[in-house]
Design a protein around this motif. Structure first.
Motif, PDB file in Angstrom:
ATOM      1  N   ILE A 152      -0.805  33.690  53.912  1.00 51.91           N
ATOM      2  CA  ILE A 152      -1.124  35.073  54.237  1.00 51.91           C
ATOM      3  C   ILE A 152      -2.241  35.573  53.319  1.00 51.91           C
ATOM      4  O   ILE A 152      -2.549  34.950  52.295  1.00 51.91           O
ATOM      5  CB  ILE A 152       0.106  35.999  54.114  1.00 51.91           C
ATOM      6  N   ALA A 153      -2.835  36.701  53.676  1.00 48.80           N
ATOM      7  CA  ALA A 153      -3.872  37.312  52.849  1.00 48.80           C
ATOM      8  C   ALA A 153      -3.251  37.956  51.616  1.00 48.80           C
ATOM      9  O   ALA A 153      -2.127  38.473  51.669  1.00 48.80           O
ATOM     10  CB  ALA A 153      -4.637  38.348  53.655  1.00 48.80           C
ATOM     11  N   LYS A 213       0.055  45.337  53.255  1.00 54.89           N
ATOM     12  CA  LYS A 213      -0.540  44.524  54.310  1.00 54.89           C
ATOM     13  C   LYS A 213       0.073  43.126  54.323  1.00 54.89           C
ATOM     14  O   LYS A 213       0.408  42.585  55.392  1.00 54.89           O
ATOM     15  CB  LYS A 213      -2.050  44.446  54.096  1.00 54.89           C
ATOM     16  N   SER A 214       0.233  42.524  53.139  1.00 52.11           N
ATOM     17  CA  SER A 214       0.857  41.198  53.047  1.00 52.11           C
ATOM     18  C   SER A 214       2.299  41.233  53.528  1.00 52.11           C
ATOM     19  O   SER A 214       2.748  40.350  54.275  1.00 52.11           O
ATOM     20  CB  SER A 214       0.800  40.698  51.604  1.00 52.11           C
ATOM     21  N   ILE A 215       3.029  42.245  53.093  1.00 53.44           N
ATOM     22  CA  ILE A 215       4.442  42.368  53.463  1.00 53.44           C
ATOM     23  C   ILE A 215       4.596  42.555  54.969  1.00 53.44           C
ATOM     24  O   ILE A 215       5.489  41.951  55.601  1.00 53.44           O
ATOM     25  CB  ILE A 215       5.080  43.539  52.679  1.00 53.44           C
ATOM     26  N   ARG A 216       3.739  43.363  55.551  1.00 51.91           N
ATOM     27  CA  ARG A 216       3.802  43.592  57.000  1.00 51.91           C
ATOM     28  C   ARG A 216       3.583  42.276  57.749  1.00 51.91           C
ATOM     29  O   ARG A 216       4.254  41.994  58.752  1.00 51.91           O
ATOM     30  CB  ARG A 216       2.768  44.634  57.406  1.00 51.91           C
ATOM     31  N   HIS A 217       2.647  41.473  57.259  1.00 49.45           N
ATOM     32  CA  HIS A 217       2.404  40.177  57.891  1.00 49.45           C
ATOM     33  C   HIS A 217       3.648  39.287  57.796  1.00 49.45           C
ATOM     34  O   HIS A 217       4.018  38.632  58.778  1.00 49.45           O
ATOM     35  CB  HIS A 217       1.216  39.480  57.219  1.00 49.45           C
ATOM     36  N   ILE A 218       4.264  39.259  56.625  1.00 49.71           N
ATOM     37  CA  ILE A 218       5.473  38.441  56.462  1.00 49.71           C
ATOM     38  C   ILE A 218       6.557  38.903  57.431  1.00 49.71           C
ATOM     39  O   ILE A 218       7.178  38.099  58.142  1.00 49.71           O
ATOM     40  CB  ILE A 218       5.997  38.508  55.016  1.00 49.71           C
ATOM     41  N   GLY A 221       9.193  36.502  58.908  1.00 54.52           N
ATOM     42  CA  GLY A 221      10.581  36.924  58.776  1.00 54.52           C
ATOM     43  C   GLY A 221      11.162  36.544  57.426  1.00 54.52           C
ATOM     44  O   GLY A 221      10.565  35.795  56.653  1.00 54.52           O
ATOM     45  N   THR A 222      12.329  37.057  57.148  1.00 55.82           N
ATOM     46  CA  THR A 222      12.986  36.794  55.868  1.00 55.82           C
ATOM     47  C   THR A 222      14.233  35.931  56.001  1.00 55.82           C
ATOM     48  O   THR A 222      14.761  35.461  54.990  1.00 55.82           O
ATOM     49  CB  THR A 222      13.386  38.116  55.199  1.00 55.82           C
ATOM     50  N   TRP A 262       9.659  43.835  46.779  1.00 58.60           N
ATOM     51  CA  TRP A 262      10.022  43.471  48.143  1.00 58.60           C
ATOM     52  C   TRP A 262      10.851  42.185  48.149  1.00 58.60           C
ATOM     53  O   TRP A 262      11.832  42.072  48.891  1.00 58.60           O
ATOM     54  CB  TRP A 262       8.758  43.292  48.990  1.00 58.60           C
ATOM     55  N   CYS A 263      10.438  41.198  47.354  1.00 58.63           N
ATOM     56  CA  CYS A 263      11.204  39.947  47.270  1.00 58.63           C
ATOM     57  C   CYS A 263      12.642  40.212  46.840  1.00 58.63           C
ATOM     58  O   CYS A 263      13.597  39.689  47.438  1.00 58.63           O
ATOM     59  CB  CYS A 263      10.530  38.996  46.285  1.00 58.63           C
TER      60      CYS A 263
END
Length: 444
Positions: free
Chosen positions: A188-189, A206-211, A216-217, A248-249
């Motif tokens: 990811i970016a 932006k990175s989190i939204r991509h994940i 997914g988690t 977030w993690c």
């Protein structure tokens, strides 16, 4: 040949063209005997080294702004490290720790636990190379979480094994032609302030939204990121990027792993680059500078996570070799005894003093980094990456006896990794050569 009692003068001396005739003869020998994938960027064959000086086969004395790619943080042929290596070798050279243990291995783990970021109780495991450390960090994360997927970032470099090659971004020369890559690795970016113009929080969102939208988690074991990217261009994420990712993690039961293989062990003016933003990763990978020139690596993390794999499930024949452990203990002690954390910060100040006027003259797009891990990015007048100018600058440095490496996905970054023991006059001399090379490319 120089001895420890007769050290090399810390001075740049150019006696021949670089590489000189003796090195060129040795290069013919390499071509006849070594795999062609192992082609040196500068075939000036080194016969001796001391501090921040390397002496080649033609008796040229080169200023080392590479430190073996961030390995010889305490200098080449450090007397304290050399003494520890010799004493260890006089006792025994090897026994696999999993079969017959020895105290040095435990002592290195204890020291790494003590200096690792954060207050949580830590445990460590020792290995031989940075790629091994990354591979084992992923094994530990998957074992602890029961999940499989791994998120990595644009411009990342994590190694050359199958898994770490899959985690590394750059296609050529690291992945091209080497077959199928490892699965469950997702790119990811990240944050690149010069180019994306985003705050750390904005880039992280932006990175989190991509994940969340694409990966997914449910089966995401970990995020792996360099707090300052190495091969990718010494990119420093915008403030707040890493803390936002870490939160977030934690909220999503994903392990936060920091690859400090190049940025760690006093390189940035702290034991780890993580310390600059008061981060406590679940796992941290360590190598390069920790062994003072000997091959050693480690994974250090919270006790709960590190102890998830069962007995015998981690290790390796040469993992935590006793001589390398002795070198590491001497290296870590030398850093403390000689205030090299503070020295790294002072080196940054000198580099910026010498080179930041180039920013005002629009010769450099950005000077970035921390401590003795500083990079200069070069762009054309239109703002596009300028690898041709960068290569010309690096070539000028080499011809004048200064070893300076390029990096970045576009090959448009000069990276500076001088030993932390470099003398100020020598540092300024090397920076003057670099500055002359930069101005020369603008005058042509």
């Amino acid at each position: 040949m120089h001895s420890q009692e007769n050290p090399i003068e810390q001075k740049r001396i150019v006696r021949t063209t670089i590489p000189g005739p003796h090195s060129l003869e040795l290069e013919k020998h390499r071509e006849a005997n070594c795999a062609q994938a192992l082609k040196p960027g500068l075939p000036a064959y080194i016969v001796s080294g001391d501090g921040a000086i390397l002496v080649d086969a033609d008796d040229n004395q080169l200023i080392d702004f590479a430190s073996g790619i961030g390995v010889t943080n305490v200098g080449n042929r450090n007397p304290q490290v050399n003494k520890a290596i010799k004493e260890a070798a006089d006792h025994f050279t090897h026994t696999c720790f999993l079969n017959v243990p020895y105290q040095g291995f435990v002592d290195v783990c204890e020291k790494l636990n003590a200096i690792a970021p954060g207050a949580s109780e830590k445990h460590s495991a020792l290995f031989s190379t940075g790629a091994e450390a990354i591979e084992n960090a992923i094994k530990i994360a998957r074992n602890y979480t029961g999940k499989n997927r791994v998120v990595v970032f644009d411009r990342a470099f994590h190694g050359r094994t199958n898994l770490t090659m899959s985690m590394t971004a750059k296609h050529k020369p690291y992945k091209a032609g080497f077959g199928r890559l490892a699965g469950d690795v997702y790119r990811i970016a990240g944050s690149y302030p010069l180019r994306d113009q985003l705050s750390g929080e904005e880039a992280a969102e932006k990175s989190i939204r991509h994940i969340e939208q694409n990966i997914g988690t449910e089966d995401l074991a970990c995020i792996v990121i360099e707090p300052i990217q190495g091969e990718g261009g010494f990119v420093v994420p915008a403030p707040g990027f890493l803390p936002t990712l870490q939160k977030w993690c934690k909220d999503n039961d994903v392990l936060f792993i920091l690859d400090e293989i190049q940025a760690g062990i006093a390189r940035t003016g702290q034991w780890f680059a993580s310390n600059h933003e008061e981060l406590e990763p679940d796992l941290i990978t360590i190598a390069k500078g920790v062994g003072g020139g000997m091959p050693l690596s480690a994974v250090t993390g919270t006790k709960e996570v590190m102890d998830a794999p069962g007995p015998g499930s981690l290790g390796g024949t040469y993992a935590g070799n006793p001589i390398a452990c002795a070198a590491a203990l001497a290296t870590l002690s030398y850093i403390e005894d000689h205030q090299l954390l503070e020295r790294a910060t002072a080196i940054e100040g000198i580099i910026r003093e010498e080179l930041e006027p180039l920013l005002e003259a629009d010769m450099v797009a950005e000077i970035r980094g921390r401590g003795a891990m500083i990079a200069l990015e070069f762009s054309t007048a239109s703002g596009a990456p300028d690898p041709e100018r960068t290569a010309a600058i690096a070539a000028h440095c080499r011809s004048q006896g200064v070893i300076a490496l390029t990096c970045g996905m576009d090959g448009n970054v000069i990276r500076l990794l001088p030993p932390l023991v470099i003398e100020e006059d020598l540092l300024r001399d090397g920076l003057n050569v670099l500055r002359d090379g930069i101005t020369k490319t603008f005058s042509n």
